[in-house]
Design a protein around this motif. Structure first.
Motif, PDB file in Angstrom:
ATOM      1  N   ASP A  66       0.818  -1.518   0.035  1.00 42.75           N
ATOM      2  CA  ASP A  66      -0.114  -0.103  -0.055  1.00 42.75           C
ATOM      3  C   ASP A  66       1.007   1.295   0.131  1.00 42.75           C
ATOM      4  O   ASP A  66       1.932   1.183   0.857  1.00 42.75           O
ATOM      5  CB  ASP A  66      -0.904   0.017   1.184  1.00 42.75           C
ATOM      6  N   PRO A  67       0.584   2.448  -0.917  1.00 40.47           N
ATOM      7  CA  PRO A  67       1.261   3.421  -0.864  1.00 40.47           C
ATOM      8  C   PRO A  67       1.539   4.137   0.632  1.00 40.47           C
ATOM      9  O   PRO A  67       2.760   4.888   0.558  1.00 40.47           O
ATOM     10  CB  PRO A  67       0.640   4.487  -1.907  1.00 40.47           C
ATOM     11  N   SER A  68       0.743   4.047   1.511  1.00 38.41           N
ATOM     12  CA  SER A  68       0.506   4.664   2.705  1.00 38.41           C
ATOM     13  C   SER A  68       1.694   4.008   3.403  1.00 38.41           C
ATOM     14  O   SER A  68       2.097   4.556   4.597  1.00 38.41           O
ATOM     15  CB  SER A  68      -0.673   4.526   3.289  1.00 38.41           C
ATOM     16  N   ASP A  69       2.147   2.930   3.183  1.00 36.75           N
ATOM     17  CA  ASP A  69       3.286   1.888   3.967  1.00 36.75           C
ATOM     18  C   ASP A  69       4.649   2.152   3.499  1.00 36.75           C
ATOM     19  O   ASP A  69       5.408   1.610   3.879  1.00 36.75           O
ATOM     20  CB  ASP A  69       2.945   0.492   3.851  1.00 36.75           C
ATOM     21  N   ASP A  71       6.932   4.718   3.302  1.00 38.79           N
ATOM     22  CA  ASP A  71       7.803   5.609   4.048  1.00 38.79           C
ATOM     23  C   ASP A  71       8.161   4.688   5.424  1.00 38.79           C
ATOM     24  O   ASP A  71       9.470   4.751   5.742  1.00 38.79           O
ATOM     25  CB  ASP A  71       7.179   6.615   4.692  1.00 38.79           C
ATOM     26  N   ARG A  72       7.200   3.874   6.028  1.00 37.23           N
ATOM     27  CA  ARG A  72       7.499   3.085   7.066  1.00 37.23           C
ATOM     28  C   ARG A  72       8.452   1.952   6.931  1.00 37.23           C
ATOM     29  O   ARG A  72       9.351   1.701   7.421  1.00 37.23           O
ATOM     30  CB  ARG A  72       6.177   2.585   7.689  1.00 37.23           C
TER      31      ARG A  72
END
Length: 91
Positions: A66-69, A71-72
């Motif tokens: 998922d693109p939201s993951d 950076d993490r």
């Protein structure tokens, strides 16, 4: 491309063209990097399963990332790469 870019911005070399996997060369131990990432909540594979003539690396499957993951995961990979370079000594 997103994970590769995020890794590069953290000083971590990475390659991969298909959008399925990202290959991250290591200057150290694959197992310690894989275990560190596992402990951080990400499953990656040691490069030894997929390479014939290259040095240590990890393989990250990103097809369902998922693109939201991004950076993490990039931060965790950067830490694992740095730790693999300088493993802790135990007595």
């Amino acid at each position: 491309d997103g994970l590769r870019d995020a890794l590069r911005s953290r000083g971590v070399a990475a390659r991969g063209r298909t959008g399925l996997n990202v290959w991250v060369p290591l200057a150290g131990d694959e197992t310690s990097a894989v275990l560190r990432l596992r402990d951080a909540g990400s499953a990656v594979a040691p490069g030894s399963l997929y390479r014939l003539h290259t040095g240590p690396a990890i393989r990250i499957t990103v097809s369902l990332l998922d693109p939201s993951d991004v950076d993490r995961l990039a931060a965790a990979v950067a830490e694992a790469v740095a730790a693999a370079r300088c493993p802790a000594f135990t007595a």
